[in-house]
Design an enzyme around this catalytic site. Structure first.
Site, short mmCIF file in Angstrom:
data_model
loop_
_atom_site.label_atom_id
_atom_site.label_comp_id
_atom_site.label_asym_id
_atom_site.label_seq_id
_atom_site.Cartn_x
_atom_site.Cartn_y
_atom_site.Cartn_z
N CYS A 188 0.31 6.49 1.19
CA CYS A 188 -0.48 7.63 0.72
C CYS A 188 -1.62 7.97 1.66
O CYS A 188 -2.13 9.10 1.63
CB CYS A 188 -1.00 7.37 -0.69
N GLU A 225 -5.31 8.08 -8.81
CA GLU A 225 -5.16 8.06 -7.36
C GLU A 225 -3.87 8.79 -7.02
O GLU A 225 -2.77 8.26 -7.18
CB GLU A 225 -5.13 6.61 -6.84
#
Length: 438
Positions: A214, A180
């Protein structure tokens, strides 16, 4: 734990999650690090007995007397490497799924958030079997050596540069990975939308945890006309949230470390500062900032910001905005604000991103029913059942009956056309209806 258990709005200087000099509003910390993790855990506990059951599958005519199913097996020993921006959430959510799937786990917290690293190292062994779960506190050199070991699965959240190192190390042992890695999430604002609502929702998503998220909107794409409407609305929203001086607000976080502060501060040179821009290195404070006259080639558009900076890039039309989005690396999510469902659907259909969120920011992260993950920016997906599936080997199983050997003998030599015809009849998948490709 609940807000009534002692969590109050205000700076938590020296908080366990963020280090001595990195305050974060307790509201944001509780929401992102505690509530969402509790939701993940409770959803897993509520559904695990169903997820882990053998999944019985369709049969053909030949296997009607047999047992056809998928068995859910753990991979084995899993390595989870967590980042610094949400140091509890981003190690605990994958850990929940890894445990639920039956794996042993080694957790490597970020060395940047020292207090969390210490907390995890001290607390986790008190609650989990030390023979099955371990915490490794390590810097870059030690982590490099750790990666020389063979793991059965590696789960990493962090930067693309480190992600490449993780993937290279995993390749030596053919270890499957989930990466990720973030990305620059575009936010298209069409000319027909509620400007005040857009400003509040974008400002909240961008400046939550001082932008160190993020999935925050990384830049706005809009027409010149919409930009002129958005600027006063964004200024008003920032003042509404943090007052006339955000540095004094108990609801605005600080940058996690000196290295991160200096990197973000250099990005302020892109375009022109229209709102904010103030910094204080001693406090690691960077004001909620909006940049205008930003070009796609500017430094702020070349890397994930992870700070309280919102660039605005002008696009003359929706088609131009979509084209700009599609010429860049595909990030975790694309945001769209519009009162026109046709605009919403067109951006959804003509862009390929990890996820999609219309008329809001961040809120898709509150849903355990949705998978989380990107495409170029990530490998794999997780959250709730998707985390369980990530750490589970779906083992295909067939238990055949020993009866009706004469039927099975159709597959044995010597072969004949008659045998082939019977085998095809018994095992062939038939087409049903038509399939129209739009």
């Amino acid at each position: 734990m609940s807000p009534a258990d002692g969590v109050e709005t205000g700076h938590t200087v020296g908080s366990d999650a963020y280090g001595t000099l990195c305050p974060q509003p307790s509201f944001e910390a509780y929401f992102s690090e505690i509530l969402l993790c509790k939701n993940e855990l409770n959803d897993t506990l509520n559904n695990l007995s169903h997820w882990m059951k053998d999944e019985h599958m369709e049969k053909n005519l030949v296997t009607q007397l047999d047992s056809v199913f998928i068995r859910k097996d753990p991979y084995g020993v899993v390595l989870i490497i967590a980042p610094w921006n949400y140091p509890i959430h981003l190690f605990l959510v994958p850990l929940i799924g890894a445990i639920a799937a039956g794996n042993c786990v080694i957790v490597k917290p970020s060395e940047t958030t020292k207090n969390t690293e210490r907390l995890v190292a001290e607390a986790l062994p008190c609650y989990l079997d030390n023979d099955c779960f371990a915490v490794v506190t390590a810097g870059v050199e030690e982590t490099t050596k750790l990666l020389e070991n063979k793991f059965d699965y590696i789960f990493f959240t962090g930067s693309p540069s480190v992600g490449r190192i993780i993937m290279t190390a995993a390749a030596k042992h053919l270890t499957p990975v989930t990466l990720e890695l973030g990305g620059k999430n575009p936010c298209y604002v069409s000319d027909n939308c509620e400007v005040q609502n857009v400003a509040r929702r974008v400002a909240w998503g961008r400046f939550f945890n001082a932008g160190q998220t993020c999935v925050a909107p990384d830049y706005i794409l809009c027409s010149v006309e919409m930009r002129e409407k958005l600027m006063p609305a964004l200024r008003e929203a920032i003042t509404e949230f943090y007052g006339s001086n955000p540095q004094e607000s108990p609801d605005f976080a600080r940058i996690v470390g000196d290295k991160q502060f200096r990197r973000i501060r250099t990005l302020l040179s892109s375009g022109r500062v229209a709102i904010g821009g103030q910094t204080d290195e001693q406090e690691r404070y960077i004001a909620p900032t909006v940049l205008v006259d930003v070009q796609p080639s500017d430094p702020v558009m070349q890397e994930k910001i992870l700070g309280p900076i919102l660039p605005i890039v002008t696009a003359a039309s929706m088609d131009e905005a979509i084209n700009l989005i599609n010429t860049r690396e595909r990030p975790l999510i694309v945001y769209v604000f519009s009162s026109d469902k046709k605009v919403m659907n067109q951006v959804l259909e003509w862009t390929s991103r990890g996820g999609f969120c219309g008329n809001d920011t961040l809120m898709h992260m509150t849903l355990t029913s949705l998978p989380f993950g990107g495409i170029d920016s990530s490998l794999g997906k997780y959250h709730s059942k998707f985390t369980f599936d990530t750490f589970t080997h779906h083992r295909s199983c067939l238990h055949r009956s020993m009866a009706l050997e004469t039927t099975n003998a159709l597959c044995y030599p010597p072969y004949t056309q008659q045998k082939l015809g019977l085998v095809c009849f018994a095992s062939e998948v038939k087409r049903q209806g038509t399939c129209t490709l739009l």
